[in-house]
Enzyme design. Structure first.
Site, mmCIF file in Angstrom:
data_model
loop_
_atom_site.group_PDB
_atom_site.id
_atom_site.type_symbol
_atom_site.label_atom_id
_atom_site.label_comp_id
_atom_site.label_asym_id
_atom_site.label_seq_id
_atom_site.Cartn_x
_atom_site.Cartn_y
_atom_site.Cartn_z
ATOM 1 N N THR A 1 -3.790 -8.535 10.675
ATOM 2 C CA THR A 1 -4.637 -7.915 9.641
ATOM 3 C C THR A 1 -6.062 -8.414 9.778
ATOM 4 O O THR A 1 -6.291 -9.588 10.076
ATOM 5 C CB THR A 1 -4.106 -8.188 8.211
ATOM 6 O OG1 THR A 1 -5.047 -7.649 7.265
ATOM 7 C CG2 THR A 1 -3.891 -9.656 7.916
ATOM 8 N N HIS B 1 0.804 -1.228 0.000
ATOM 9 C CA HIS B 1 0.000 0.000 0.000
ATOM 10 C C HIS B 1 0.836 1.278 0.000
ATOM 11 O O HIS B 1 0.309 2.358 0.268
ATOM 12 C CB HIS B 1 -0.981 -0.021 1.190
ATOM 13 C CG HIS B 1 -2.035 -1.086 1.062
ATOM 14 N ND1 HIS B 1 -2.807 -1.527 2.112
ATOM 15 C CD2 HIS B 1 -2.433 -1.801 -0.024
ATOM 16 C CE1 HIS B 1 -3.641 -2.464 1.666
ATOM 17 N NE2 HIS B 1 -3.426 -2.658 0.390
ATOM 18 N N CYS C 1 4.925 12.782 -7.438
ATOM 19 C CA CYS C 1 4.450 13.888 -8.269
ATOM 20 C C CYS C 1 3.544 13.296 -9.347
ATOM 21 O O CYS C 1 4.018 12.531 -10.192
ATOM 22 C CB CYS C 1 5.645 14.610 -8.908
ATOM 23 S SG CYS C 1 5.106 15.859 -10.102
ATOM 24 N N PRO D 1 -5.196 -11.239 17.956
ATOM 25 C CA PRO D 1 -5.972 -11.445 19.194
ATOM 26 C C PRO D 1 -7.446 -11.742 18.914
ATOM 27 O O PRO D 1 -8.125 -12.325 19.753
ATOM 28 C CB PRO D 1 -5.831 -10.128 19.963
ATOM 29 C CG PRO D 1 -5.120 -9.169 19.079
ATOM 30 C CD PRO D 1 -4.629 -9.882 17.861
ATOM 31 N N CYS E 1 8.880 20.370 -10.632
ATOM 32 C CA CYS E 1 7.909 21.047 -11.517
ATOM 33 C C CYS E 1 7.009 22.036 -10.762
ATOM 34 O O CYS E 1 6.265 22.787 -11.391
ATOM 35 C CB CYS E 1 7.057 20.034 -12.273
ATOM 36 S SG CYS E 1 5.774 19.245 -11.292
ATOM 37 N N ALA F 1 1.012 -9.713 18.414
ATOM 38 C CA ALA F 1 2.186 -10.008 17.596
ATOM 39 C C ALA F 1 3.482 -9.860 18.390
ATOM 40 O O ALA F 1 4.392 -10.682 18.273
ATOM 41 C CB ALA F 1 2.204 -9.067 16.387
HETATM 42 P P1 OAD Z 1 -7.114 -3.257 10.358
HETATM 43 O O1 OAD Z 1 -7.150 -2.079 11.262
HETATM 44 O O2 OAD Z 1 -8.281 -3.501 9.462
HETATM 45 O O3 OAD Z 1 -6.937 -4.571 11.245
HETATM 46 C C1 OAD Z 1 -5.986 -4.674 12.261
HETATM 47 C C2 OAD Z 1 -5.982 -6.093 12.788
HETATM 48 O O4 OAD Z 1 -4.954 -6.198 13.756
HETATM 49 C C3 OAD Z 1 -7.287 -6.531 13.481
HETATM 50 O O5 OAD Z 1 -7.680 -7.808 12.991
HETATM 51 C C4 OAD Z 1 -6.886 -6.622 14.955
HETATM 52 O O6 OAD Z 1 -7.582 -7.652 15.638
HETATM 53 C C5 OAD Z 1 -5.412 -6.943 14.864
HETATM 54 N N1 OAD Z 1 -4.588 -6.528 16.008
HETATM 55 C C6 OAD Z 1 -4.770 -5.498 16.873
HETATM 56 N N2 OAD Z 1 -3.766 -5.441 17.756
HETATM 57 C C7 OAD Z 1 -2.906 -6.445 17.453
HETATM 58 C C8 OAD Z 1 -1.669 -6.913 18.012
HETATM 59 N N3 OAD Z 1 -1.100 -6.313 19.054
HETATM 60 N N4 OAD Z 1 -1.078 -7.976 17.426
HETATM 61 C C9 OAD Z 1 -1.649 -8.590 16.353
HETATM 62 N N5 OAD Z 1 -2.803 -8.205 15.797
HETATM 63 C C10 OAD Z 1 -3.430 -7.152 16.344
HETATM 64 O O7 OAD Z 1 -5.737 -3.163 9.553
HETATM 65 P P2 OAD Z 1 -5.313 -3.874 8.177
HETATM 66 O O8 OAD Z 1 -5.841 -5.253 8.100
HETATM 67 O O9 OAD Z 1 -3.867 -3.664 8.033
HETATM 68 O O10 OAD Z 1 -5.249 0.532 3.623
HETATM 69 O O11 OAD Z 1 -6.091 -2.960 7.138
HETATM 70 C C11 OAD Z 1 -5.908 -3.182 5.778
HETATM 71 C C12 OAD Z 1 -5.883 -1.879 5.017
HETATM 72 O O12 OAD Z 1 -7.083 -1.128 5.297
HETATM 73 C C13 OAD Z 1 -4.767 -0.924 5.429
HETATM 74 O O13 OAD Z 1 -3.562 -1.199 4.773
HETATM 75 C C14 OAD Z 1 -5.313 0.409 5.049
HETATM 76 C C15 OAD Z 1 -6.743 0.250 5.538
HETATM 77 O O14 OAD Z 1 -7.690 1.054 4.984
HETATM 78 C C16 OAD Z 1 -4.849 1.687 3.069
HETATM 79 O O15 OAD Z 1 -4.597 2.693 3.707
HETATM 80 C C17 OAD Z 1 -4.729 1.628 1.601
#
Ligand code: OAD
Length: 245
Positions: free
Chosen positions: A190, A120, A128, A216, A152, A233
């Site tokens: 994630t 991402h 730019c 978790p 630019c 994690a």
């Molecule tokens: P999310 O915020 O959707 O999910 C975070 C995940 O991390 C959840 O499933 C939580 O349960 C878990 N979590 C929280 N604390 C944790 C810990 N200490 N150890 C392990 N896991 C933990 O984030 P992403 O899945 O990364 O995109 O979101 C995907 C994309 O959506 C991001 O890259 C972003 C967002 O919109 C863009 O900005 C393009």
């Protein structure tokens, strides 16, 4: 119980030839970077369509850059945690190891990971739109909002993949290839709902990989995971690392 699962995860990693790890915002949560979803998630307080789409940037580049400047300020204050450090160690330990992240915070490279597929983008880079030039920019706070291209003079944008935009084809293709070829895929922190990133573990599973999930909370991937480690994690990854020694 968790000890048995940690041992099983370590055994799977030890006997794997190719290992792929996919991380999301959860791996940086213990460093103090807010996640997107969940109780304290950014998308609880902000609307993605106002801040993380090309339309939002066209409408109000100053607002979008103010939000990124605020996030850059938060991230600049934090350090990689034991989870990032553990994964940097795995890169050195396993000869065929690929780290894929959805995070834009740069904490994996800061922890010492060298080859990271950043799906991402990178919050520490600008692009730019007129020239396509990508430049590193670590100014916190930004001296000028919105920032301009030094060549630019046009507006630059964050080098981030926004909603509705395509991922860099070379990066997503490399991520798919690594996922399909892996014997073990570890999915850390994630929510596994944003595509195409969320499809990578499914591609790995189809290719016969053992899927290990570290989170978790349950996710849509949990049912497909062969080993589910319910925890943070920064706690689970060092335990697996110890079990590998
Ligand atoms: P999310 O915020 O959707 O999910 C975070 C995940 O991390 C959840 O499933 C939580 O349960 C878990 N979590 C929280 N604390 C944790 C810990 N200490 N150890 C392990 N896991 C933990 O984030 P992403 O899945 O990364 O995109 O979101 C995907 C994309 O959506 C991001 O890259 C972003 C967002 O919109 C863009 O900005 C393009």
């Amino acid at each position: 119980m968790i000890g048995d699962l940690i041992r099983r995860a370590a055994d799977a990693l030890r006997s794997a030839r190719r290992i792929t790890v996919l991380t999301g915002a959860g791996i940086s949560a213990e460093s103090g970077v807010p996640t997107f979803r969940g109780a304290e998630g950014l998308w609880r307080s902000f609307r993605a369509e106002d801040l993380a789409t090309p339309e939002a940037f066209a409408r109000d580049p100053k607002l979008v850059w103010e939000w990124y400047d605020w996030r850059r300020g938060l991230i600049a204050k934090v350090r990689p945690n034991a989870g990032h450090v553990g994964l940097a160690r795995w890169e050195a330990r396993f000869p065929d190891f690929v780290l894929i992240t959805q995070n834009v915070d740069g904490l994996h490279p800061l922890a010492g990971s060298k080859a990271v597929l950043e799906l991402h983008g990178d919050i520490w880079k600008t692009r730019c739109p007129a020239e396509g030039t990508v430049r590193e920019n670590k100014d916190v706070p930004l001296p000028e909002i919105p920032p301009r291209c030094p060549a630019c003079g046009g507006l630059v944008r964050p080098h981030i993949v926004w909603f509705g935009e395509a991922l860099d084809p070379a990066v997503i293709q490399a991520a798919y290839a690594a996922s399909r070829a892996s014997d073990v895929m570890v999915v850390v922190g994630t929510s596994a709902i944003v595509y195409p990133a969320a499809a990578l573990p499914l591609a790995a599973a189809e290719g016969g990989a053992t899927i290990i999930e570290i989170n978790p909370d349950p996710t849509p991937l949990s049912e497909q995971a062969h080993i589910t480690l319910r925890g943070k994690a920064g706690e689970i990854l060092p335990l697996i690392d110890q079990a590998l020694d």
